[in-house]
Design a protein around this motif. Sequence first.
Motif, PDB file in Angstrom:
ATOM      1  N   MET A  59       0.788  -1.230   0.000  1.00 21.64           N
ATOM      2  CA  MET A  59       0.000   0.000   0.000  1.00 21.64           C
ATOM      3  C   MET A  59       0.829   1.294   0.000  1.00 21.64           C
ATOM      4  SD  MET A  59      -2.690  -1.665  -0.276  1.00 21.64           S
ATOM      5  CE  MET A  59      -3.952  -0.387  -0.316  1.00 21.64           C
ATOM      6  N   GLY A  60       2.166   1.192   0.095  1.00 19.98           N
ATOM      7  CA  GLY A  60       2.992   2.400   0.127  1.00 19.98           C
ATOM      8  C   GLY A  60       3.281   2.943  -1.264  1.00 19.98           C
ATOM      9  N   GLY A  61       3.545   4.240  -1.367  1.00 25.30           N
ATOM     10  CA  GLY A  61       3.945   4.844  -2.644  1.00 25.30           C
ATOM     11  C   GLY A  61       2.788   5.487  -3.379  1.00 25.30           C
ATOM     12  N   ASP A  62       3.121   6.253  -4.394  1.00 30.06           N
ATOM     13  CA  ASP A  62       2.130   7.066  -5.116  1.00 30.06           C
ATOM     14  C   ASP A  62       1.210   6.241  -6.013  1.00 30.06           C
ATOM     15  OD1 ASP A  62       3.671   9.020  -3.967  1.00 30.06           O
ATOM     16  OD2 ASP A  62       4.743   9.524  -5.821  1.00 30.06           O
ATOM     17  N   HIS A  63       1.704   5.105  -6.517  1.00 31.53           N
ATOM     18  CA  HIS A  63       0.912   4.337  -7.474  1.00 31.53           C
ATOM     19  C   HIS A  63       0.590   2.943  -6.949  1.00 31.53           C
ATOM     20  CE1 HIS A  63       2.186   7.678  -9.890  1.00 31.53           C
ATOM     21  NE2 HIS A  63       3.445   7.307  -9.761  1.00 31.53           N
ATOM     22  N   ALA A  64       0.480   2.841  -5.607  1.00 31.69           N
ATOM     23  CA  ALA A  64       0.159   1.557  -4.972  1.00 31.69           C
ATOM     24  C   ALA A  64      -1.338   1.274  -5.111  1.00 31.69           C
ATOM     25  CB  ALA A  64       0.544   1.602  -3.498  1.00 31.69           C
ATOM     26  N   PRO A  65      -1.718  -0.001  -5.114  1.00 27.94           N
ATOM     27  CA  PRO A  65      -0.843  -1.172  -5.110  1.00 27.94           C
ATOM     28  C   PRO A  65      -0.447  -1.643  -6.526  1.00 27.94           C
ATOM     29  CG  PRO A  65      -3.118  -1.853  -4.816  1.00 27.94           C
ATOM     30  CD  PRO A  65      -3.140  -0.360  -4.964  1.00 27.94           C
ATOM     31  N   LYS A  66      -0.923  -0.955  -7.571  1.00 23.41           N
ATOM     32  CA  LYS A  66      -0.729  -1.433  -8.947  1.00 23.41           C
ATOM     33  C   LYS A  66       0.744  -1.713  -9.295  1.00 23.41           C
ATOM     34  CE  LYS A  66      -1.968  -1.541 -13.546  1.00 23.41           C
ATOM     35  NZ  LYS A  66      -1.372  -2.829 -13.954  1.00 23.41           N
ATOM     36  N   VAL A  67       1.623  -0.690  -9.168  1.00 29.09           N
ATOM     37  CA  VAL A  67       3.030  -0.879  -9.564  1.00 29.09           C
ATOM     38  C   VAL A  67       3.733  -1.925  -8.686  1.00 29.09           C
ATOM     39  CG1 VAL A  67       3.336   1.415 -10.575  1.00 29.09           C
ATOM     40  CG2 VAL A  67       3.840   1.079  -8.154  1.00 29.09           C
ATOM     41  N   VAL A  68       3.325  -1.973  -7.418  1.00 29.52           N
ATOM     42  CA  VAL A  68       3.951  -2.933  -6.489  1.00 29.52           C
ATOM     43  C   VAL A  68       3.689  -4.356  -6.978  1.00 29.52           C
ATOM     44  CG1 VAL A  68       4.119  -3.698  -4.079  1.00 29.52           C
ATOM     45  CG2 VAL A  68       3.543  -1.312  -4.585  1.00 29.52           C
ATOM     46  N   ILE A  69       2.439  -4.645  -7.288  1.00 28.59           N
ATOM     47  CA  ILE A  69       2.076  -6.001  -7.709  1.00 28.59           C
ATOM     48  C   ILE A  69       2.642  -6.314  -9.106  1.00 28.59           C
ATOM     49  CG2 ILE A  69       0.152  -7.580  -8.186  1.00 28.59           C
ATOM     50  CD1 ILE A  69       0.589  -6.800  -5.171  1.00 28.59           C
ATOM     51  N   ASP A  70       2.584  -5.366 -10.008  1.00 28.28           N
ATOM     52  CA  ASP A  70       3.129  -5.595 -11.360  1.00 28.28           C
ATOM     53  C   ASP A  70       4.613  -5.970 -11.297  1.00 28.28           C
ATOM     54  OD1 ASP A  70       0.681  -5.064 -12.379  1.00 28.28           O
ATOM     55  OD2 ASP A  70       1.186  -3.123 -13.291  1.00 28.28           O
ATOM     56  N   GLY A  71       5.385  -5.205 -10.528  1.00 28.44           N
ATOM     57  CA  GLY A  71       6.815  -5.475 -10.403  1.00 28.44           C
ATOM     58  C   GLY A  71       7.075  -6.802  -9.695  1.00 28.44           C
ATOM     59  N   LEU A  72       6.269  -7.061  -8.689  1.00 29.62           N
ATOM     60  CA  LEU A  72       6.384  -8.300  -7.904  1.00 29.62           C
ATOM     61  C   LEU A  72       6.136  -9.533  -8.780  1.00 29.62           C
ATOM     62  CD1 LEU A  72       4.674  -8.755  -4.432  1.00 29.62           C
ATOM     63  CD2 LEU A  72       4.353 -10.468  -6.215  1.00 29.62           C
ATOM     64  N   LEU A  73       5.103  -9.468  -9.620  1.00 26.57           N
ATOM     65  CA  LEU A  73       4.769 -10.622 -10.475  1.00 26.57           C
ATOM     66  C   LEU A  73       5.928 -10.937 -11.423  1.00 26.57           C
ATOM     67  CD1 LEU A  73       1.011  -9.893 -11.340  1.00 26.57           C
ATOM     68  CD2 LEU A  73       1.924 -11.506  -9.651  1.00 26.57           C
ATOM     69  N   ARG A  74       6.553  -9.887 -11.944  1.00 26.23           N
ATOM     70  CA  ARG A  74       7.685 -10.071 -12.845  1.00 26.23           C
ATOM     71  C   ARG A  74       8.845 -10.761 -12.109  1.00 26.23           C
ATOM     72  NH1 ARG A  74      10.978  -5.137 -15.640  1.00 26.23           N
ATOM     73  NH2 ARG A  74      12.704  -6.412 -16.427  1.00 26.23           N
ATOM     74  N   ALA A  75       9.135 -10.314 -10.885  1.00 28.58           N
ATOM     75  CA  ALA A  75      10.219 -10.913 -10.096  1.00 28.58           C
ATOM     76  C   ALA A  75       9.864 -12.361  -9.729  1.00 28.58           C
ATOM     77  CB  ALA A  75      10.470 -10.089  -8.835  1.00 28.58           C
ATOM     78  N   ARG A  76       8.599 -12.599  -9.379  1.00 31.34           N
ATOM     79  CA  ARG A  76       8.147 -13.954  -9.013  1.00 31.34           C
ATOM     80  C   ARG A  76       8.378 -14.918 -10.179  1.00 31.34           C
ATOM     81  NH1 ARG A  76       2.668 -15.573  -8.982  1.00 31.34           N
ATOM     82  NH2 ARG A  76       2.781 -14.735 -11.116  1.00 31.34           N
ATOM     83  N   ASP A  77       8.020 -14.447 -11.389  1.00 30.91           N
ATOM     84  CA  ASP A  77       8.172 -15.312 -12.568  1.00 30.91           C
ATOM     85  C   ASP A  77       9.643 -15.602 -12.874  1.00 30.91           C
ATOM     86  OD1 ASP A  77       5.471 -15.315 -12.732  1.00 30.91           O
ATOM     87  OD2 ASP A  77       5.339 -13.796 -14.331  1.00 30.91           O
ATOM     88  N   GLU A  78      10.519 -14.675 -12.511  1.00 26.88           N
ATOM     89  CA  GLU A  78      11.938 -14.849 -12.816  1.00 26.88           C
ATOM     90  C   GLU A  78      12.680 -15.697 -11.784  1.00 26.88           C
ATOM     91  OE1 GLU A  78      13.735 -11.369 -14.418  1.00 26.88           O
ATOM     92  OE2 GLU A  78      15.735 -11.985 -13.759  1.00 26.88           O
ATOM     93  N   TYR A  79      12.301 -15.593 -10.517  1.00 29.30           N
ATOM     94  CA  TYR A  79      13.025 -16.298  -9.453  1.00 29.30           C
ATOM     95  C   TYR A  79      12.132 -17.370  -8.814  1.00 29.30           C
ATOM     96  CZ  TYR A  79      16.186 -12.356  -9.943  1.00 29.30           C
ATOM     97  OH  TYR A  79      17.033 -11.409 -10.455  1.00 29.30           O
ATOM     98  N   PRO A  80      12.358 -18.640  -9.184  1.00 27.67           N
ATOM     99  CA  PRO A  80      11.501 -19.724  -8.677  1.00 27.67           C
ATOM    100  C   PRO A  80      11.638 -19.927  -7.165  1.00 27.67           C
ATOM    101  CG  PRO A  80      12.946 -20.479 -10.472  1.00 27.67           C
ATOM    102  CD  PRO A  80      13.405 -19.133 -10.089  1.00 27.67           C
ATOM    103  N   ASP A  81      12.723 -19.443  -6.582  1.00 25.49           N
ATOM    104  CA  ASP A  81      12.923 -19.630  -5.138  1.00 25.49           C
ATOM    105  C   ASP A  81      12.274 -18.533  -4.309  1.00 25.49           C
ATOM    106  OD1 ASP A  81      14.675 -17.710  -6.107  1.00 25.49           O
ATOM    107  OD2 ASP A  81      16.222 -18.147  -4.617  1.00 25.49           O
TER     108      ASP A  81
END
Lengths: 334, 334
Positions: free
Chosen positions: B8-30
């Motif tokens: 919930m932090g930041g100016d464009h939350a939660p959209k940018v937080v989740i978008d960036g997170l999904l990309r990292a999740r897909d890249e790092y299986p651990d």
Amino acid sequence: MKIAVDAMGGDHAPKVVIDGLLRARDEYPDLEFIVYGDEAQVKPLISDDTRITLVHTNEQIDGNDEPVKAVRRKKQASMVLSAQAVKNGEADAVFSLGSTGALLAAGLFIVGRIKGIDRPGLMPTLPTVDGKGFIMLDVGANAEGKAQQLLNYAVMGDFYARDLRGLKNPRVALLNNGSEPHKGDTLHQETYQLLENLDSINFIGNIEADQLLKGVADVVVTDGFTGNAALKAIEGTAKTILKLVKGAIYDTGIKGKLGGLLLKDGIKGIASTFDVSSYGGAVLLGLKAPVVKAHGGADADAVYYTIKQIHEMVQNDTVGKVQSYFARQDDDLA
Amino acid sequence: MKIAVDAMGGDHAPKVVIDGLLRARDEYPDLEFIVYGDEAQVKPLISDDTRITLVHTNEQIDGNDEPVKAVRRKKQASMVLSAQAVKNGEADAVFSLGSTGALLAAGLFIVGRIKGIDRPGLMPTLPTVDGKGFIMLDVGANAEGKAQQLLNYAVMGDFYARDLRGLKNPRVALLNNGSEPHKGDTLHQETYQLLENLDSINFIGNIEADQLLKGVADVVVTDGFTGNAALKAIEGTAKTILKLVKGAIYDTGIKGKLGGLLLKDGIKGIASTFDVSSYGGAVLLGLKAPVVKAHGGADADAVYYTIKQIHEMVQNDTVGKVQSYFARQDDDLA
């Protein structure tokens, strides 16, 4: 009106010093100069010596000298003689392109402090996007700041902004690490309180370093350590980015084309806006006479603008006004 | 490996937080995530919840909250719950785009300090002209610096530069108002002596703020007040000049032409080089786990890069190494 000029300071001395001086001399008929420097080098540069007295000296202070020692020992140095001329009443102001530390020492030990001012502040004029600029002090005369000193910087900066920059109600701000009143370390919290309670100035509160170039304040008060870091960060970033931009323009191959030439002028304009020396010199405010330093790398134009600035300071008696103000404060306390 | 995410932090939350997170999740299986935030807003953004646990909360800390009070009172705030997850051993690191002050308070009161570290330092990665970048700390976690704290910043920064930036012998410098050893106020003179006597780091001496972007140091040590001013001066100047450059390009009318398009890309590249958020987040070094903040205005890319950075910090156990180092120092003294 007489200005004592240290002809030997700076990277391109004495050539740029004399070139800039001659231009100012031709423009202001009321201006006289006493020039201190090596006659063999300086004399050939003075094509017409109207209102110029050249005083020969071989000695000079350079960047490797320890400032205080140099000022005490090199009694015939061009910078020391310039300060001595003001002390003896032979000149109204000192101008030098030499070492800031040595000029501060010469100012303190020879010209002398204004009563009520603990430490002078070094004050340059810096650019803003609207082209109006602002003044900031202290940017490095004093590494160890005290709240009372910062309060004095505010008062002196306010006088200068009214007198020299023609502002009726200069906006005075405190450089801090946040905009809210409680922000900062003890020094800046204390200074905030003092400024808030000073009726004679228009204190608009804290300003953060990323707002400086936006033109939101006319006088920015800071301690010499932080002010020095902020000033150098601005200078370094401006230089770095403009260099990268020039590289990018070069890479496109549009440099020689019509648009490219226009662009080259545009970028040049931006570069000169952020070239601090084009705004005149940095004043050591708090001394009994104007002691003004131009950048060591200054060109003849910068020298001319700095002499113009000194001319105005002497004409308006800015230092005299500051001196009277602090004398009155002293009387009020007595 | 689990990261607790304040959605919930930041100016464009939660959209940018989740978008960036999904990309990292897909890249790092651990990589697994515990995401704290408003279910109604967050859930629709998570198209695939593999390795993501969403924990609903309505409460959040905003910029107007007084940091310490907010962390103590808003016990269900997404940021507080993220820190709590690390404390309880449910997660390895905290990630937030929220207020720096509140995150520092949550770090201190919930995650806890490393033994031997008086105050954590806020450490961003900043750009250099050679594209390699450098780290600087403290840039504002702590307004009132002490020499021992600055020494600790040097040690922690050195670990980080070796571990995360892959440098074998990082050049550690002290931000000061001159390059000579005796320069600065008492704090910086004392710090210089301590750094000079610390054998474990490669101390290269003082650096002035106009040298920062030149890439002459890998780790720059500074007190939070000066560091904050230098960082903001760099950000503000970069933004201002690039805006003026864009204006100059527009004025030439070459914007739409072939060279103009190339130039537009070049300027964009420079802008992104000096956009601090593209270098990942700012780490609160000195806490018992990685607590990392991305800029409030960060986009999904910046979020992705910051999570990547946290992944590396956890993988390399950078914080564990710092903790062992200071525990050893403690043993040596005992």
